[in-house]
Motif scaffolding. Structure first.
Motif, PDB file in Angstrom:
ATOM      1  N   ALA A   1     151.079   7.228  58.944  1.00  0.00           N
ATOM      2  CA  ALA A   1     151.170   6.146  57.965  1.00  0.00           C
ATOM      3  C   ALA A   1     149.925   6.078  57.080  1.00  0.00           C
ATOM      4  CB  ALA A   1     151.382   4.816  58.688  1.00  0.00           C
ATOM      5  N   GLY A   2     148.963   6.960  57.342  1.00  0.00           N
ATOM      6  CA  GLY A   2     147.761   7.016  56.518  1.00  0.00           C
ATOM      7  C   GLY A   2     146.840   5.818  56.696  1.00  0.00           C
ATOM      8  N   VAL A   3     146.788   5.273  57.916  1.00  0.00           N
ATOM      9  CA  VAL A   3     145.954   4.091  58.124  1.00  0.00           C
ATOM     10  C   VAL A   3     144.922   4.289  59.247  1.00  0.00           C
ATOM     11  CG1 VAL A   3     147.547   2.404  57.171  1.00  0.00           C
ATOM     12  CG2 VAL A   3     147.792   3.072  59.553  1.00  0.00           C
ATOM     13  N   SER A   4     144.652   5.566  59.590  1.00  0.00           N
ATOM     14  CA  SER A   4     143.679   5.821  60.663  1.00  0.00           C
ATOM     15  C   SER A   4     142.333   5.155  60.385  1.00  0.00           C
ATOM     16  CB  SER A   4     143.463   7.324  60.828  1.00  0.00           C
ATOM     17  OG  SER A   4     144.665   7.950  61.153  1.00  0.00           O
ATOM     18  N   SER A   5     141.962   5.118  59.099  1.00  0.00           N
ATOM     19  CA  SER A   5     140.639   4.567  58.760  1.00  0.00           C
ATOM     20  C   SER A   5     140.594   3.047  58.930  1.00  0.00           C
ATOM     21  CB  SER A   5     140.283   4.933  57.322  1.00  0.00           C
ATOM     22  OG  SER A   5     141.256   4.377  56.462  1.00  0.00           O
ATOM     23  N   LEU A   6     141.770   2.419  59.083  1.00  0.00           N
ATOM     24  CA  LEU A   6     141.791   0.956  59.217  1.00  0.00           C
ATOM     25  C   LEU A   6     141.828   0.510  60.672  1.00  0.00           C
ATOM     26  CD1 LEU A   6     144.533   0.172  56.528  1.00  0.00           C
ATOM     27  CD2 LEU A   6     142.062   0.188  56.205  1.00  0.00           C
ATOM     28  N   ALA A   7     141.815   1.473  61.605  1.00  0.00           N
ATOM     29  CA  ALA A   7     142.090   1.155  63.013  1.00  0.00           C
ATOM     30  C   ALA A   7     141.245   0.024  63.586  1.00  0.00           C
ATOM     31  CB  ALA A   7     141.916   2.418  63.865  1.00  0.00           C
ATOM     32  N   ASP A   8     140.010  -0.119  63.117  1.00  0.00           N
ATOM     33  CA  ASP A   8     139.131  -1.139  63.688  1.00  0.00           C
ATOM     34  C   ASP A   8     139.139  -2.463  62.930  1.00  0.00           C
ATOM     35  OD1 ASP A   8     138.312   0.484  65.754  1.00  0.00           O
ATOM     36  OD2 ASP A   8     136.715   1.397  64.564  1.00  0.00           O
ATOM     37  N   ARG A   9     139.915  -2.501  61.846  1.00  0.00           N
ATOM     38  CA  ARG A   9     139.942  -3.752  61.058  1.00  0.00           C
ATOM     39  C   ARG A   9     140.850  -4.775  61.732  1.00  0.00           C
ATOM     40  NH1 ARG A   9     139.460  -1.940  55.523  1.00  0.00           N
ATOM     41  NH2 ARG A   9     140.617  -3.696  54.706  1.00  0.00           N
ATOM     42  N   ASP A  10     140.720  -6.051  61.336  1.00  0.00           N
ATOM     43  CA  ASP A  10     141.648  -7.073  61.795  1.00  0.00           C
ATOM     44  C   ASP A  10     142.825  -7.142  60.831  1.00  0.00           C
ATOM     45  OD1 ASP A  10     140.442  -7.849  64.080  1.00  0.00           O
ATOM     46  OD2 ASP A  10     139.373  -9.565  63.240  1.00  0.00           O
ATOM     47  N   THR A  11     144.002  -7.493  61.369  1.00  0.00           N
ATOM     48  CA  THR A  11     145.193  -7.473  60.518  1.00  0.00           C
ATOM     49  C   THR A  11     145.126  -8.528  59.404  1.00  0.00           C
ATOM     50  OG1 THR A  11     146.283  -8.860  62.165  1.00  0.00           O
ATOM     51  CG2 THR A  11     146.774  -6.512  62.232  1.00  0.00           C
ATOM     52  N   ASP A  12     144.309  -9.559  59.566  1.00  0.00           N
ATOM     53  CA  ASP A  12     144.244 -10.565  58.492  1.00  0.00           C
ATOM     54  C   ASP A  12     143.219 -10.174  57.424  1.00  0.00           C
ATOM     55  OD1 ASP A  12     141.988 -11.021  59.972  1.00  0.00           O
ATOM     56  OD2 ASP A  12     142.212 -13.189  60.082  1.00  0.00           O
ATOM     57  N   ALA A  13     142.601  -8.992  57.569  1.00  0.00           N
ATOM     58  CA  ALA A  13     141.642  -8.535  56.571  1.00  0.00           C
ATOM     59  C   ALA A  13     142.198  -7.356  55.778  1.00  0.00           C
ATOM     60  CB  ALA A  13     140.324  -8.144  57.244  1.00  0.00           C
ATOM     61  N   LEU A  14     143.546  -7.205  55.778  1.00  0.00           N
ATOM     62  CA  LEU A  14     144.167  -6.082  55.079  1.00  0.00           C
ATOM     63  C   LEU A  14     144.773  -6.554  53.759  1.00  0.00           C
ATOM     64  CD1 LEU A  14     146.161  -4.546  58.084  1.00  0.00           C
ATOM     65  CD2 LEU A  14     143.946  -3.797  57.215  1.00  0.00           C
ATOM     66  N   SER A  15     144.870  -5.637  52.800  1.00  0.00           N
ATOM     67  CA  SER A  15     145.592  -5.952  51.564  1.00  0.00           C
ATOM     68  C   SER A  15     147.081  -5.838  51.849  1.00  0.00           C
ATOM     69  CB  SER A  15     145.199  -4.969  50.471  1.00  0.00           C
ATOM     70  OG  SER A  15     145.776  -3.710  50.731  1.00  0.00           O
ATOM     71  N   GLY A  16     147.903  -6.302  50.900  1.00  0.00           N
ATOM     72  CA  GLY A  16     149.352  -6.261  51.093  1.00  0.00           C
ATOM     73  C   GLY A  16     149.859  -4.853  51.365  1.00  0.00           C
ATOM     74  N   GLY A  17     149.347  -3.864  50.610  1.00  0.00           N
ATOM     75  CA  GLY A  17     149.787  -2.486  50.787  1.00  0.00           C
ATOM     76  C   GLY A  17     149.364  -1.924  52.129  1.00  0.00           C
ATOM     77  N   GLU A  18     148.118  -2.240  52.528  1.00  0.00           N
ATOM     78  CA  GLU A  18     147.616  -1.770  53.834  1.00  0.00           C
ATOM     79  C   GLU A  18     148.432  -2.365  54.973  1.00  0.00           C
ATOM     80  OE1 GLU A  18     142.859  -1.289  52.695  1.00  0.00           O
ATOM     81  OE2 GLU A  18     143.636  -3.198  53.419  1.00  0.00           O
ATOM     82  N   TRP A  19     148.737  -3.642  54.856  1.00  0.00           N
ATOM     83  CA  TRP A  19     149.488  -4.342  55.904  1.00  0.00           C
ATOM     84  C   TRP A  19     150.876  -3.711  56.082  1.00  0.00           C
ATOM     85  CZ3 TRP A  19     150.033  -6.531  60.210  1.00  0.00           C
ATOM     86  CH2 TRP A  19     151.011  -7.488  60.523  1.00  0.00           C
ATOM     87  N   GLN A  20     151.550  -3.403  54.971  1.00  0.00           N
ATOM     88  CA  GLN A  20     152.877  -2.785  55.080  1.00  0.00           C
ATOM     89  C   GLN A  20     152.780  -1.425  55.765  1.00  0.00           C
ATOM     90  OE1 GLN A  20     155.431  -4.226  54.953  1.00  0.00           O
ATOM     91  NE2 GLN A  20     155.498  -5.785  53.378  1.00  0.00           N
TER      92      GLN A  20
ATOM     93  N   ILE B   1     149.999   6.480  69.404  1.00  0.00           N
ATOM     94  CA  ILE B   1     149.345   5.521  68.513  1.00  0.00           C
ATOM     95  C   ILE B   1     148.521   6.261  67.455  1.00  0.00           C
ATOM     96  CG2 ILE B   1     147.634   3.663  68.412  1.00  0.00           C
ATOM     97  CD1 ILE B   1     148.598   3.023  71.378  1.00  0.00           C
ATOM     98  N   ASP B   2     147.751   7.271  67.908  1.00  0.00           N
ATOM     99  CA  ASP B   2     146.940   8.056  66.970  1.00  0.00           C
ATOM    100  C   ASP B   2     147.813   8.738  65.920  1.00  0.00           C
ATOM    101  OD1 ASP B   2     144.497   7.420  68.067  1.00  0.00           O
ATOM    102  OD2 ASP B   2     144.555   9.075  69.517  1.00  0.00           O
ATOM    103  N   THR B   3     148.920   9.346  66.384  1.00  0.00           N
ATOM    104  CA  THR B   3     149.817  10.034  65.462  1.00  0.00           C
ATOM    105  C   THR B   3     150.407   9.056  64.455  1.00  0.00           C
ATOM    106  OG1 THR B   3     150.374  11.475  67.312  1.00  0.00           O
ATOM    107  CG2 THR B   3     151.765  11.643  65.359  1.00  0.00           C
ATOM    108  N   ALA B   4     150.841   7.907  64.954  1.00  0.00           N
ATOM    109  CA  ALA B   4     151.458   6.921  64.068  1.00  0.00           C
ATOM    110  C   ALA B   4     150.466   6.443  63.011  1.00  0.00           C
ATOM    111  CB  ALA B   4     151.970   5.735  64.890  1.00  0.00           C
ATOM    112  N   LEU B   5     149.226   6.189  63.433  1.00  0.00           N
ATOM    113  CA  LEU B   5     148.190   5.744  62.493  1.00  0.00           C
ATOM    114  C   LEU B   5     147.990   6.801  61.405  1.00  0.00           C
ATOM    115  CD1 LEU B   5     145.553   4.266  64.977  1.00  0.00           C
ATOM    116  CD2 LEU B   5     146.641   2.996  63.124  1.00  0.00           C
ATOM    117  N   SER B   6     147.956   8.073  61.824  1.00  0.00           N
ATOM    118  CA  SER B   6     147.677   9.110  60.836  1.00  0.00           C
ATOM    119  C   SER B   6     148.896   9.372  59.946  1.00  0.00           C
ATOM    120  CB  SER B   6     147.145  10.369  61.546  1.00  0.00           C
ATOM    121  OG  SER B   6     148.085  11.396  61.525  1.00  0.00           O
TER     122      SER B   6
END
Lengths: 262, 329
Positions: A127-146, A120-125
């Motif tokens: 895809a460049g989204v490690s910093s979003l790990a604690d956010r909720d999926t409905d609080a992401l922008s379109g690019g972040e969500w993809q 999970i950690d590797t996948a987050l990093s």
């Protein structure tokens, strides 16, 4: 590696087959693009791959094994898919969401191991989204969500990655960033199959383009072989010219004006 | 949105225990907490012992189990059917149970165990009917769970029509009995009915917790579920069946208690829970707290009249839901 041979897919009540005797290979270490106009059968190939629609004829093999001979779980350990549509009914925390990519690997007790946490950690990093790990999926922008969706697929640790129109609704920078990510994932050894109708981007990034039209393969080959004005004009039914993109010299398609008189 | 705070579980458990102790202590006769604890150990006034052990404790336990069952069933259904308005009663469970119970009342049989059995059989019949209808009607894309939701609503509507036809020609006593049953109550709680329900909640609730990750994935839609190795249709139907079984057991034990299955999962999400494993457990705890509190209100607000429990939960649930809507707008 995915090998599609003489694939036929048909929907009940449809006049013609959605996919008609389509064959191509998506090799490891390469970015293969499945392109074509709307309704050309691109997504049906992906649905057949994950067995959402029945394979009427031909076969799809993954690593040499027919997908119909695999259980759903076995298939999910071999192929990770980012489907075109996904409307999450309820938000999840990004890390929880990416963790769902580990589902096909969980044992009988469904307890995640340290290997899962690491994936999970590797996948987050990646895809460049490690910093979003604690956010909720409905609080992401379109690019972040993809990117988070791609991270979920990467957490599956499958040798094949399939994406269905991952850049729809994204602006230029986010679109480029996704394509760069996919190209580097292919270089790292994954077989990446990308469904996209962004011909110009595909021509810059893909190793091979398979261009579908009305369920048939219209042309396939390298970008230079596929990006031919006369063929594209007849496929899309719109006047086009092919030029060179000034930065890297890749073939680029420019649709011409054809004013409508009212 | 807010995160589930550390120590949140402690608060949920403590809230439930507080409400449960108050509910055992209060009623037509109030017993001081100290005397309640004595009575539990069998010491002191024999009347207090009888009230606590034979009347209040099974009643509180039954209410808690009904709330836990409805709450966790609702959380599982909302997730797997991908619909925040889904709840067990919407899916034909309540309608089927009521048909079963009304048939027993209409036949003039006065046997609580038989009413329970008929309600359970009726609700399971309705659920199987809904599953069958969704399979026959569910053409097109494989495993469209929306069809299941529609089928449940339709079966429920049919059941309600059946009840109205049956009651139209019934004598006033039958109508009264059926009506009271439909309003829901924990009055007739016994250790036996509580134990029976406890077993159902443990087994079915445990199964929902076990399959909670599948519910997380089902909530992402059928394409994504398929890509993660889940047969959305089969998995969705399995969750549906377990959740329905759970709700049917509560209906058989205490009649229809509305709004709990709908509102409680939203409260659990409101306190910051997302993934379905903790969400289902928290929904069980919150549901238990809510129903025990509502039952306490039902028997203490206007003594000696006992208000219908199902009406109290709806009276509490509607304002909450309106507040939710206002925040969402």
């Amino acid at each position: 590696m995915i090998q599609v041979s003489d694939l036929v897919v048909s929907y009940p009540g449809a006049k013609r087959n959605a996919v008609n005797r389509v064959s191509f290979i998506a090799e490891a270490g390469r970015l293969t693009a499945l392109a074509g106009p709307n309704g050309s059968g691109k997504s049906s190939v992906v649905r057949a791959l994950i067995r959402r629609v029945e394979i009427i004829g031909g076969a799809i093999t993954v690593g040499g094994i027919d997908v119909r001979a695999l259980t759903h779980g076995e298939l999910a350990r071999r192929v990770a898919v980012v489907p075109q549509r996904e409307d999450a009914a309820f938000p999840l925390q990004v890390r929880e969401y990416v963790a769902l990519g580990r589902y096909p690997h969980l044992g009988l007790w469904r307890a995640p191991s340290s290997l899962d946490a690491q994936a999970i950690d590797t996948a987050l990093s990646q895809a460049g989204v490690s910093s979003l790990a604690d956010r909720d999926t409905d609080a992401l922008s379109g690019g972040e969500w993809q990117r988070v969706r791609i991270a979920r697929a990467l957490a599956q640790r499958a040798p094949v990655l399939v994406l269905d129109e991952p850049t729809t609704f994204l602006d230029v920078a986010h679109e480029m960033a996704i394509f760069e990510l996919l190209a580097s994932l292919a270089r790292s050894g994954l077989a990446v199959l990308l469904v996209s109708h962004q011909l110009n981007l595909v021509a810059r990034f893909a190793d091979t383009i398979v261009l579908l039209n009305e369920g048939l393969i219209a042309i396939s080959g390298t970008p230079a072989e596929v990006m031919k004005a006369d063929r594209l004009e007849s496929i899309y039914g719109w006047p086009v010219v092919i030029t060179r993109d000034p930065a890297v010299g890749a073939p680029a398609l420019v649709p011409l004006r054809r004013p409508v008189s009212l | 949105m807010s995160r589930f705070p550390q120590g949140g579980w402690l608060v949920l458990v403590a809230a439930f225990l507080c409400v449960a102790v108050i509910a055992v202590a209060h009623g037509a006769v109030s017993i001081p907490i100290g005397a309640v604890l004595d009575a539990l150990r069998g010491i002191g006034d024999p009347t207090a012992i009888a009230i606590v052990r034979d009347l209040r404790l099974p009643r509180v336990l039954l209410g808690a189990l009904v709330g836990a069952g409805l709450g966790s069933s609702g959380a599982a259904l909302q997730g797997s059917l991908r619909n925040p308005l889904a709840e067990p009663y919407l899916l034909g469970v309540s309608g089927g149970a009521a048909v079963g119970a009304v048939i027993v009342f209409a036949l003039g049989i006065k046997n609580d165990a038989l009413v329970m059995l008929a309600a359970f059989v009726g609700s399971m019949a309705a659920v199987v009917l809904a599953l069958t209808v969704s399979r026959v009607g569910g053409r097109g894309a494989k495993g469209d769970l929306r069809t299941l939701l529609l089928a449940g609503v339709i079966v429920g509507a049919f059941a309600n029509a059946t009840i109205m036809v049956a009651l139209a020609s019934a004598d006033p006593n039958t109508v009264r009995g059926a009506l009271f049953w439909m309003m829901g109550s924990a009055t007739d709680a016994t250790w036996r009915s509580a134990a029976w329900l406890a077993a159902s909640v443990a087994v079915a609730g445990g199964a929902l917790v076990y399959w909670a990750r599948e519910i997380d994935i089902l909530a992402l839609g059928e394409e994504t579920a398929a890509s993660l190795g889940i047969d959305a249709e089969r998995s969705g139907q399995r969750i549906f069946l377990i959740a329905a079984l759970l709700a049917a057991a509560t209906v058989a034990a205490a009649g229809l208690i509305g709004f709990v299955g709908l509102v409680v999962p939203h409260i659990a999400r409101r306190v910051g829970l997302r993934a379905h494993r903790p969400l289902i457990v928290a929904s069980a705890l919150i549901g238990a707290t809510l129903v025990v509190a509502a039952d306490l209100a039902a028997r203490t607000v206007a003594p000696p009249i006992e208000l219908p429990l199902g009406a109290i939960t709806a009276l509490l649930g509607v304002p909450f839901f309106l507040a939710q809507l206002k925040r969402a707008a």
